[in-house]
Design an enzyme around this catalytic site. Structure first.
Site, PDB file in Angstrom:
ATOM      1  N   ARG A   1       8.231 -13.354  -4.211  1.00 60.99           N
ATOM      2  CA  ARG A   1       8.575 -14.567  -4.969  1.00 60.99           C
ATOM      3  C   ARG A   1       9.981 -15.046  -4.655  1.00 60.99           C
ATOM      4  O   ARG A   1      10.280 -16.240  -4.765  1.00 60.99           O
ATOM      5  CB  ARG A   1       8.393 -14.332  -6.474  1.00 60.99           C
ATOM      6  CG  ARG A   1       6.948 -14.353  -6.928  1.00 60.99           C
ATOM      7  CD  ARG A   1       6.846 -14.150  -8.426  1.00 60.99           C
ATOM      8  NE  ARG A   1       7.314 -12.841  -8.819  1.00 60.99           N
ATOM      9  CZ  ARG A   1       6.554 -11.736  -8.830  1.00 60.99           C
ATOM     10  NH1 ARG A   1       5.285 -11.817  -8.490  1.00 60.99           N
ATOM     11  NH2 ARG A   1       7.043 -10.570  -9.176  1.00 60.99           N
TER      12      ARG A   1
ATOM     13  N   GLU B   1      10.872   2.995 -11.239  1.00 65.18           N
ATOM     14  CA  GLU B   1      10.625   3.776 -12.452  1.00 65.18           C
ATOM     15  C   GLU B   1       9.564   4.843 -12.188  1.00 65.18           C
ATOM     16  O   GLU B   1       9.679   5.985 -12.589  1.00 65.18           O
ATOM     17  CB  GLU B   1      10.123   2.833 -13.543  1.00 65.18           C
ATOM     18  CG  GLU B   1      11.126   2.631 -14.649  1.00 65.18           C
ATOM     19  CD  GLU B   1      10.611   1.634 -15.652  1.00 65.18           C
ATOM     20  OE1 GLU B   1      10.379   0.479 -15.252  1.00 65.18           O
ATOM     21  OE2 GLU B   1      10.435   2.014 -16.820  1.00 65.18           O
TER      22      GLU B   1
HETATM   23  P1  AMP Z   1      13.665  -4.491  -9.929  1.00 60.22           P
HETATM   24  O1  AMP Z   1      13.793  -3.786  -8.611  1.00 60.22           O
HETATM   25  O2  AMP Z   1      13.252  -3.575 -11.040  1.00 60.22           O
HETATM   26  O3  AMP Z   1      14.923  -5.278 -10.285  1.00 60.22           O
HETATM   27  O4  AMP Z   1      12.465  -5.510  -9.809  1.00 60.22           O
HETATM   28  C1  AMP Z   1      12.639  -6.583  -9.005  1.00 60.22           C
HETATM   29  C2  AMP Z   1      11.380  -7.305  -8.599  1.00 60.22           C
HETATM   30  O5  AMP Z   1      10.211  -6.990  -9.353  1.00 60.22           O
HETATM   31  C3  AMP Z   1      11.661  -8.762  -8.797  1.00 60.22           C
HETATM   32  O6  AMP Z   1      11.812  -9.299  -7.502  1.00 60.22           O
HETATM   33  C4  AMP Z   1      10.485  -9.316  -9.529  1.00 60.22           C
HETATM   34  O7  AMP Z   1       9.759 -10.131  -8.645  1.00 60.22           O
HETATM   35  C5  AMP Z   1       9.634  -8.139  -9.950  1.00 60.22           C
HETATM   36  N1  AMP Z   1       9.639  -7.923 -11.418  1.00 60.22           N
HETATM   37  C6  AMP Z   1      10.130  -6.848 -12.068  1.00 60.22           C
HETATM   38  N2  AMP Z   1       9.941  -6.927 -13.392  1.00 60.22           N
HETATM   39  C7  AMP Z   1       9.326  -8.118 -13.603  1.00 60.22           C
HETATM   40  C8  AMP Z   1       8.875  -8.826 -14.788  1.00 60.22           C
HETATM   41  N3  AMP Z   1       9.015  -8.311 -16.016  1.00 60.22           N
HETATM   42  N4  AMP Z   1       8.307 -10.025 -14.617  1.00 60.22           N
HETATM   43  C9  AMP Z   1       8.163 -10.555 -13.382  1.00 60.22           C
HETATM   44  N5  AMP Z   1       8.556  -9.952 -12.246  1.00 60.22           N
HETATM   45  C10 AMP Z   1       9.129  -8.749 -12.342  1.00 60.22           C
END
Ligand code: AMP
Length: 174
Positions: A62, A99
């Site tokens: 995205r 996680e």
């Molecule tokens: P993170 O590595 O945990 O910061 O997750 C990053 C990626 O996961 C982002 O690029 C989002 O596209 C996706 N993502 C994580 N959590 C969500 C959420 N609650 N809603 C939508 N996309 C999420």
């Protein structure tokens, strides 16, 4: 309604997607609304207009949508950070912990050069694992991430603490 309230109203919250306990932020209604999407890209661009920047790096998948639009608006090159196994040429590879389990991302070795100033763009900052890994990959090639811009930050997850050296900007917070 002001533009921030309109953007917030357009983001759809999907409980328990893709697994129980996750509040998924569905940004597709923002993308589908021409005026809102344009405002969103303008706001992302405003966070970086004061700096000298060489390239915009976007994160699979995205993030590509926002990063490519920002790059085009600013007349800068766009570089993709992709999930492992998707880029065809020589890559830098980095595995990082989620996680639950692991993930890995890649960057073409010639996509950024030593000394270049890079802005990272993604749709959403959650735990920060993905963005911090992207920063590490970019900096392993000698480029500098001068800031990162996200449409949404999930503040409680404190993702920004994983890259304390990078100024973080976001349009909406939850
Ligand atoms: P993170 O590595 O945990 O910061 O997750 C990053 C990626 O996961 C982002 O690029 C989002 O596209 C996706 N993502 C994580 N959590 C969500 C959420 N609650 N809603 C939508 N996309 C999420």
């Amino acid at each position: 309604m002001d533009i921030i309230s309109e953007l917030r109203a357009a983001v759809r919250n999907i409980p328990d997607f893709p697994k129980p306990g996750i509040q998924f932020k569905d940004i597709t209604p923002v993308l589908a609304h021409g005026e809102l999407f344009r405002h969103c890209i303008s706001l992302l661009c405003e966070t970086i207009s004061h700096q000298h920047v060489d390239k915009i790096v976007g994160i699979d998948a995205r993030g590509f949508i926002f990063a490519a639009a920002v790059a085009d608006r600013l007349g800068l090159g766009f570089v993709p950070v992709r999930k492992a196994g998707k880029l065809p040429w020589k890559t830098r590879h980095l595995a990082y912990s989620l996680e639950y389990g692991e993930n890995a991302i890649e960057l073409h070795e010639d996509a950024v050069s030593a000394g270049e100033k890079i802005v990272l763009v993604d749709d959403l900052l959650a735990t920060g694992g993905t963005a911090a890994a992207a920063v590490e990959l970019i900096e392993s090639l000698g480029a500098q991430v001068v800031s990162a811009a996200f449409f949404i930050e999930l503040e409680d997850l404190q993702g920004r603490t994983k890259m304390p050296q990078v100024p973080i900007h976001r349009i909406l917070t939850y």
